[in-house]
Design an enzyme around this catalytic site. Structure first.
Site, PDB file in Angstrom:
ATOM      1  N   LYS A  96      37.394 -12.347 -17.191  1.00 47.71           N
ATOM      2  CA  LYS A  96      36.010 -12.210 -17.641  1.00 47.71           C
ATOM      3  C   LYS A  96      35.975 -11.159 -18.734  1.00 47.71           C
ATOM      4  O   LYS A  96      36.326  -9.997 -18.499  1.00 47.71           O
ATOM      5  CB  LYS A  96      35.098 -11.775 -16.491  1.00 47.71           C
ATOM      6  CG  LYS A  96      33.683 -11.474 -16.976  1.00 47.71           C
ATOM      7  CD  LYS A  96      32.663 -11.414 -15.879  1.00 47.71           C
ATOM      8  CE  LYS A  96      31.293 -10.974 -16.388  1.00 47.71           C
ATOM      9  NZ  LYS A  96      30.670 -11.880 -17.325  1.00 47.71           N
ATOM     10  N   ARG A 133       5.008 -18.434  -1.839  1.00 50.13           N
ATOM     11  CA  ARG A 133       4.348 -19.258  -0.822  1.00 50.13           C
ATOM     12  C   ARG A 133       4.496 -18.716   0.596  1.00 50.13           C
ATOM     13  O   ARG A 133       3.745 -19.090   1.478  1.00 50.13           O
ATOM     14  CB  ARG A 133       4.945 -20.668  -0.872  1.00 50.13           C
ATOM     15  CG  ARG A 133       4.138 -21.582  -1.748  1.00 50.13           C
ATOM     16  CD  ARG A 133       4.639 -22.979  -1.674  1.00 50.13           C
ATOM     17  NE  ARG A 133       6.087 -23.009  -1.890  1.00 50.13           N
ATOM     18  CZ  ARG A 133       6.799 -24.127  -1.975  1.00 50.13           C
ATOM     19  NH1 ARG A 133       6.201 -25.286  -1.842  1.00 50.13           N
ATOM     20  NH2 ARG A 133       8.094 -24.106  -2.178  1.00 50.13           N
ATOM     21  N   LYS A 140      21.840  -5.967 -23.282  1.00 49.44           N
ATOM     22  CA  LYS A 140      23.117  -5.286 -23.035  1.00 49.44           C
ATOM     23  C   LYS A 140      23.349  -4.228 -24.105  1.00 49.44           C
ATOM     24  O   LYS A 140      23.203  -4.503 -25.300  1.00 49.44           O
ATOM     25  CB  LYS A 140      24.271  -6.300 -23.062  1.00 49.44           C
ATOM     26  CG  LYS A 140      24.188  -7.302 -21.909  1.00 49.44           C
ATOM     27  CD  LYS A 140      25.431  -8.161 -21.823  1.00 49.44           C
ATOM     28  CE  LYS A 140      25.263  -9.216 -20.752  1.00 49.44           C
ATOM     29  NZ  LYS A 140      26.392  -9.410 -19.889  1.00 49.44           N
ATOM     30  N   GLU A 193      34.383 -16.420 -18.814  1.00 49.00           N
ATOM     31  CA  GLU A 193      33.971 -16.095 -17.444  1.00 49.00           C
ATOM     32  C   GLU A 193      35.041 -16.530 -16.459  1.00 49.00           C
ATOM     33  O   GLU A 193      35.712 -17.542 -16.672  1.00 49.00           O
ATOM     34  CB  GLU A 193      32.682 -16.829 -17.090  1.00 49.00           C
ATOM     35  CG  GLU A 193      31.544 -16.543 -18.026  1.00 49.00           C
ATOM     36  CD  GLU A 193      30.263 -17.195 -17.530  1.00 49.00           C
ATOM     37  OE1 GLU A 193      29.607 -16.602 -16.675  1.00 49.00           O
ATOM     38  OE2 GLU A 193      29.940 -18.303 -17.980  1.00 49.00           O
ATOM     39  N   ASP A 233      23.751 -23.878 -21.308  1.00 44.98           N
ATOM     40  CA  ASP A 233      23.667 -22.698 -20.443  1.00 44.98           C
ATOM     41  C   ASP A 233      24.062 -21.413 -21.182  1.00 44.98           C
ATOM     42  O   ASP A 233      23.491 -20.355 -20.943  1.00 44.98           O
ATOM     43  CB  ASP A 233      24.583 -22.902 -19.227  1.00 44.98           C
ATOM     44  CG  ASP A 233      24.429 -21.796 -18.191  1.00 44.98           C
ATOM     45  OD1 ASP A 233      23.280 -21.451 -17.872  1.00 44.98           O
ATOM     46  OD2 ASP A 233      25.460 -21.284 -17.703  1.00 44.98           O
ATOM     47  N   HIS A 265      22.962 -17.265 -25.379  1.00 44.45           N
ATOM     48  CA  HIS A 265      23.736 -16.028 -25.514  1.00 44.45           C
ATOM     49  C   HIS A 265      24.643 -16.017 -26.755  1.00 44.45           C
ATOM     50  O   HIS A 265      24.651 -15.056 -27.513  1.00 44.45           O
ATOM     51  CB  HIS A 265      24.597 -15.790 -24.272  1.00 44.45           C
ATOM     52  CG  HIS A 265      23.819 -15.828 -22.979  1.00 44.45           C
ATOM     53  ND1 HIS A 265      22.538 -15.366 -22.870  1.00 44.45           N
ATOM     54  CD2 HIS A 265      24.151 -16.278 -21.732  1.00 44.45           C
ATOM     55  CE1 HIS A 265      22.109 -15.517 -21.617  1.00 44.45           C
ATOM     56  NE2 HIS A 265      23.071 -16.076 -20.916  1.00 44.45           N
ATOM     57  N   ASP A 290       0.380 -20.236  -3.363  1.00 44.86           N
ATOM     58  CA  ASP A 290       1.060 -21.484  -3.681  1.00 44.86           C
ATOM     59  C   ASP A 290       0.583 -21.852  -5.086  1.00 44.86           C
ATOM     60  O   ASP A 290      -0.615 -22.141  -5.284  1.00 44.86           O
ATOM     61  CB  ASP A 290       0.656 -22.553  -2.655  1.00 44.86           C
ATOM     62  CG  ASP A 290       1.270 -23.902  -2.979  1.00 44.86           C
ATOM     63  OD1 ASP A 290       1.794 -24.053  -4.106  1.00 44.86           O
ATOM     64  OD2 ASP A 290       1.221 -24.795  -2.118  1.00 44.86           O
ATOM     65  N   VAL A 291       1.486 -21.826  -6.045  1.00 45.60           N
ATOM     66  CA  VAL A 291       1.041 -21.950  -7.441  1.00 45.60           C
ATOM     67  C   VAL A 291       0.471 -23.340  -7.761  1.00 45.60           C
ATOM     68  O   VAL A 291      -0.144 -23.540  -8.800  1.00 45.60           O
ATOM     69  CB  VAL A 291       2.160 -21.581  -8.448  1.00 45.60           C
ATOM     70  CG1 VAL A 291       2.550 -20.135  -8.317  1.00 45.60           C
ATOM     71  CG2 VAL A 291       3.362 -22.495  -8.317  1.00 45.60           C
TER      72      VAL A 291
HETATM   73  C1  BG6 Z   1      23.630 -16.842 -17.412  1.00 46.64           C
HETATM   74  C2  BG6 Z   1      24.220 -18.203 -17.172  1.00 46.64           C
HETATM   75  O1  BG6 Z   1      22.612 -16.900 -18.363  1.00 46.64           O
HETATM   76  O2  BG6 Z   1      24.653 -15.960 -17.884  1.00 46.64           O
HETATM   77  C3  BG6 Z   1      25.378 -18.135 -16.205  1.00 46.64           C
HETATM   78  O3  BG6 Z   1      23.215 -19.065 -16.651  1.00 46.64           O
HETATM   79  C4  BG6 Z   1      26.414 -17.129 -16.697  1.00 46.64           C
HETATM   80  O4  BG6 Z   1      25.986 -19.402 -16.055  1.00 46.64           O
HETATM   81  C5  BG6 Z   1      25.737 -15.796 -16.985  1.00 46.64           C
HETATM   82  O5  BG6 Z   1      27.410 -16.997 -15.695  1.00 46.64           O
HETATM   83  C6  BG6 Z   1      26.727 -14.823 -17.619  1.00 46.64           C
HETATM   84  O6  BG6 Z   1      26.109 -13.569 -17.732  1.00 46.64           O
HETATM   85  P1  BG6 Z   1      26.983 -12.244 -17.801  1.00 46.64           P
HETATM   86  O7  BG6 Z   1      25.982 -11.162 -18.019  1.00 46.64           O
HETATM   87  O8  BG6 Z   1      27.717 -12.142 -16.499  1.00 46.64           O
HETATM   88  O9  BG6 Z   1      27.931 -12.439 -18.953  1.00 46.64           O
END
Ligand code: BG6
Length: 491
Positions: A343, A49, A180, A214, A233, A238, A91-92
């Site tokens: 992590k 936009r 990945k 994480e 999420d 994942h 502007d969609v």
């Molecule tokens: C995303 C999530 O899909 O993946 C995030 O919405 C998460 O909350 C992220 O932190 C983690 O991705 P990666 O590649 O850092 O493991």
């Protein structure tokens, strides 16, 4: 349909200055430029936009790439890359604005890719606008980011809406874990190695653990995260993707159709978890304050803009059983959480114990063989086994040893690419195997919905608190302890 690698594309990015575009897409495209993986005539068209000119957008792109690229920018490459960039003010919500885009796209006969890096509530307007301006020709492609809905119903709604304008063969649904390298390597490990291929079943394997841990909290995304929770999420996409890749049968070939067919079979075989067995099979947690890398961090409900009474989970552990011949009796334990001690992502395959211990007189317990697949950081593969220590002290003095693969990061440092680089590249080639099909998304929701409903129906819908910087709530350990098992420790 496989398109030549060097096909010329017009990549239109809706959400031209959004977080995803600046952090991931622009740096990934720059790197593809560097590795000469983009066709000479390909254009990148930011759409949004803002009242920017192309020159303004080029400056914005440069700042973003500088900030998020993990290396110095090269002037020569940037010059070439920036010559591909355009901006379209659109502007969609306004149908007529799509004709501005059409004007730009009509200048060339490139394959058109629409990348929707926008919040889900904007998607419908984009589909309608593109359809109305006849910008959805059969050769065009559209890329969707997660979340695709928050439950089966809302996900179906998005899929139904998009299917009015685009065929499944044109839709590329992203789960960035599928881009990945360490996840792709799982396919090689399983289907290029006869030893693992023949021992990958319930005759040999005792159970499998998948951990995606994480350190970050919710990174200023309170509203989004509080609606989703760790289950929607991370697990719905994942973790279930990792599980399907680990559990699927060998596909008949490496085409998208064959791979997706096998993955969907696994999702359909997941044994239901609902209000009746939820307490035995799942653990939910929410982080309280604590320390990450020595720094104090606030609890979830003290994050910026937080609702103080939120019951959203930031940690999940689940015992997953599969209803098929190959995996019957082999649980998959999944755990994932925010603000955990480190992590890292890892898969640990525990093989069955020896039925008889011939060495009992000197070694009461024999180690259980384990295959430890570290996905991140520093991907590598380790196999735990037992050997004899030479000497005369005892007849059989055994010890535990490890066979270790190369450190992939070190050995292949030149070949390392980011997940988005890979996925953008695949999309430009028109190859869908690393993207999620409609059936996968919907089957995953079918399994996830009753778990979330189950949590809401149980009297005690309050997640267990765990201190930031630890490994989650204590019930997570108990989940395995009840089966006389333990989480493989990070080291
Ligand atoms: C995303 C999530 O899909 O993946 C995030 O919405 C998460 O909350 C992220 O932190 C983690 O991705 P990666 O590649 O850092 O493991």
């Amino acid at each position: 349909m496989i398109i030549e690698i060097n096909q010329a594309c017009d990549l239109v990015i809706f959400g031209a200055k959004g977080d995803l575009t600046t952090r991931k897409l622009l740096p990934a495209l720059y790197k593809l430029e560097k590795s000469k993986k983009i066709h000479e005539c390909t254009r990148i068209i930011g759409a949004g936009r803002a009242d920017w000119s192309t020159q303004d957008y080029i400056k914005i792109a440069k700042t973003a790439i500088k900030k998020f690229l993990n290396e110095e920018m090269d002037d020569f490459i940037w010059k070439k890359f920036s010559s591909r960039i355009y901006f379209c003010n659109i502007d969609v919500q306004k149908l007529v604005h799509f004709f501005r885009l059409k004007e730009i796209l009509n200048q060339k006969k490139n394959i058109i890719i629409y990348y929707c890096a926008v919040p889900p509530n904007t998607l419908d307007s984009i589909f309608i606008g593109l359809g109305n301006a006849n910008l959805n020709s059969i050769s065009s492609r559209i890329v969707l980011e997660k979340p695709l809905g928050t439950c089966l119903q809302t996900s179906k709604k998005i899929n139904n809406q998009i299917s009015k304008y685009f065929l499944e063969s044109q839709i590329f649904r992203i789960d960035h874990y599928l881009g990945k390298e360490s996840i792709l390597n799982l396919l090689a490990l399983r289907f290029a190695n006869a030893f693992f291929f023949h021992n990958w079943n319930n005759k040999t394997i005792d159970h499998i653990q998948i951990t995606v841990s994480e350190e970050v909290g919710i990174e200023g995304r309170w509203n989004y995260f509080d609606m989703m929770g760790q289950m929607r999420d991370m697990v719905q996409n994942h973790l279930l993707q990792i599980l399907t890749i680990l559990a699927m049968d060998q596909p008949s070939n490496m085409t998208s159709e064959s791979i997706r067919y096998e993955k969907v079979k696994i999702l359909r075989a997941l044994k239901p978890i609902n209000v009746n067995n939820i307490n035995k099979k799942t653990v939910r947690g929410q982080y309280s304050s604590g320390f990450i890398k020595g720094e104090q961090v606030p609890s979830y409900i003290k994050e910026k803009n937080a609702k103080k009474n939120s019951c959203t989970e930031t940690f999940v552990a689940i015992k997953v059983d599969l209803n098929n011949k190959k995996w019957s009796g082999v649980p998959f334990y999944l755990r994932t959480g925010k603000r955990l001690a480190h992590k890292y992502s890892e898969i640990v395959v525990f093989f069955k114990k020896m039925p008889i211990n011939l060495f009992k007189s000197s070694n009461l317990e024999l180690l259980q063989n384990k295959l430890i697949i570290r996905l991140e950081p520093q991907p590598n593969i380790t196999f735990d086994f037992v050997n004899k220590i030479p000497g005369l002290e005892k007849e059989y003095n055994l010890e535990n040893s490890q066979l270790q693969s190369v450190d992939f990061d070190e050995k292949y440092s030149k070949n390392l690419i980011d997940a988005y680089e890979r996925l953008l590249f695949e999309c430009m080639r028109g190859v869908q195997s690393l993207f999620v099909c409609r059936d996968e998304v919907e089957e995953a929701w079918k399994w996830i919905d009753p778990i979330i409903d189950g949590w809401q129906q149980t009297e005690n819908n309050i997640p267990q608190l765990y201190m930031s910087g630890t490994w989650g709530p204590k019930d997570s350990d108990l989940l395995l302890f009840h089966d006389s098992r333990y989480w493989y420790e990070f080291n």
